[in-house]
Design an enzyme around this catalytic site. Sequence first.
Site, PDB file in Angstrom:
ATOM      1  CB  SER A  30      -8.017   3.646   2.939  1.00 28.44           C
ATOM      2  OG  SER A  30      -7.144   3.081   3.890  1.00 28.44           O
ATOM      3  CB  SER A  65      -8.201   0.892   5.978  1.00 27.36           C
ATOM      4  OG  SER A  65      -8.918   2.098   5.956  1.00 27.36           O
ATOM      5  CE  LYS A 120      -3.856   2.006   2.677  1.00 29.43           C
ATOM      6  NZ  LYS A 120      -4.672   1.854   3.912  1.00 29.43           N
TER       7      LYS A 120
END
Lengths: 96, 516
Positions: free
Chosen positions: B154, B178, B79
């Site tokens: 996210s 997330s 990420k």
Amino acid sequence: MSLSLADVQKVAMLARLQLSDADLERMTSQLGQIVDYVNQLAELDTENVSPLSHAGELVNVFADDNPRPSLTRAEVLSGAPKQDEECYRVPAVLGE
Amino acid sequence: MNFLASSASDLVKNLESGDVSSGDLTRVFLDRIDSCNGQVRAFSSVTAEAALAQAEELDERRSGGQAVGKLAGIPLAVKDVLCTKGQLTTCGSRMLSSYAPPYDATVIARLRAAGAVLLGKTNMDEFAMGSSTETSFHGPTANPWDRGRIPGGSSGGAAAAVAASMAPLSVGSDTGGSIRQPAAFCGVVGLKPTYGRVSRYGLVAFASSLDQVGPLAATAEDAALLLEVIAGHDELDSTSAELPVPSYSELLAEPLQGLRIGIVESHFADGLDGEIEASVRRAITLYEQLGATVHPVELPHSRYAIATYYIIASCEASGNLARYDGAHYGHRTDEGRMLEELAEERRMLVEAGDSAGAEQIDGPLVRMYRRTRAEGFGDEVKRRIMLGTYALSAGYYDAYYLKALKVRRRIRDDFDAAFQQVDVIAGPVTPTPAFALGERMDDPLAMYLGDLYTVSANLAGLPALSLPCGFSDSGLPIGLQLQAPPFEEARLLRAAHQFQQETDWHARRPSLVEES
């Protein structure tokens, strides 16, 4: 509505955000809705509850004071929008 | 051999036995990214050259008989919120759109030391603030199961990359769900470890008392393998726990006989999608067949979790994001235009006879901050900064921030009491399956309310895992959430692994047409 346009203007200044008039209006309505929603916490009695700021609840984590290499000045300045190889450069802080 | 469909644990064996080289395996995944990322947009940057160089170096080490790490040669996606030295780390924000940090996050350093091959960085909601990966400066990621829908957020790119077989493993971060929510929406396993289990050094901060890094993978076995590598104490993060890291992979087979599963009936009340309820209840029945017992438990304060979370997370975010000032790194507004704007404003005020107004106008530095931040941040980040600034401002601190911290204690106490009676708590991850792109973008509160099942684990600092437990009639994945007491990740991984021995939900993959 729990928030006024003036409240939001003040908060935008505190948060160092420049918002357009349209943004301020939209933000006033959206933040108002969110603040109204979170106001439900007021109905809970938390009189003798101690606040939990951190799930780990650690206190005073000390490290040995051992010097070790850190990033060089050049590495630290490498991402700066404006620098002179010694310092960050910013617009005048005191009057012109 | 179809390496794209293999688990990371099997790929480790293939690499060890010489069925495939690290270089060739890396090429297989880079080709897959080439042909599928245009449709899914899971990666915001791909570091093909660095990946191949890393893979070839590993091949040389291996053929020279040198020791290699636990993930040697395994391609992996990260990420874009974890700092990678000399490689773009944008956090999905214009503010950091050209930022390449001068150091690696501890998690990245550990992955490199273990021989993982970093394919690139995955798309995310800006600064990890969002539940749909739509607030990214790079544009939205699509759900590989239905490209008209969001992948969750996210860590939407991280989940979509695994679901679309563009990486066997990925690393995400979870502040309020997330990792778990996109894992549920994309049909993969996602684990948010206990607060303090994994170092946050080099994780770009959103809400420091809630943020935690964790694995996403197709199977619980793979998630266990990845967690073993990234977990553990780090002297660079004083909130990381000084506890040994169990061998999660070796504990997966322990029988579930006697495992006490808690069910919170109010989590199945109004607002939960019927298909999700049915799948979750079927999953719990399967656990009973595997020897677990089911018990009702109550978490009476969980109805306040969303309000508590959005106050605390926004307050912490408003402080953490104060560092984006246009001076140290990242975006800065055009100075010439900024000075012209100030001069023009001053001239107009003087002409209008408003000398007091002309006196009070921003100085150049303050105006530089304000324009930089207005240009660099997107709408959702601005809303959170504004909410946090408001809640922490004079006169409101006690009513919002302090109050939320007290309710947080009540939420934690509820869990502590429940875990006196049960070993894990099982329930849904999300109230609905993946929603349509754009559906909630104009209604921030509706977006927030979708996080009701996931935020409590962050507030209480508990480990929580999402695993695939079914599909809706329209073909969208459904997730089951398992929560456990602090540092009981092994229990979650074991329960998930044994579920996956009996089901094949995790083996299903979306059909994406490869584009050449």
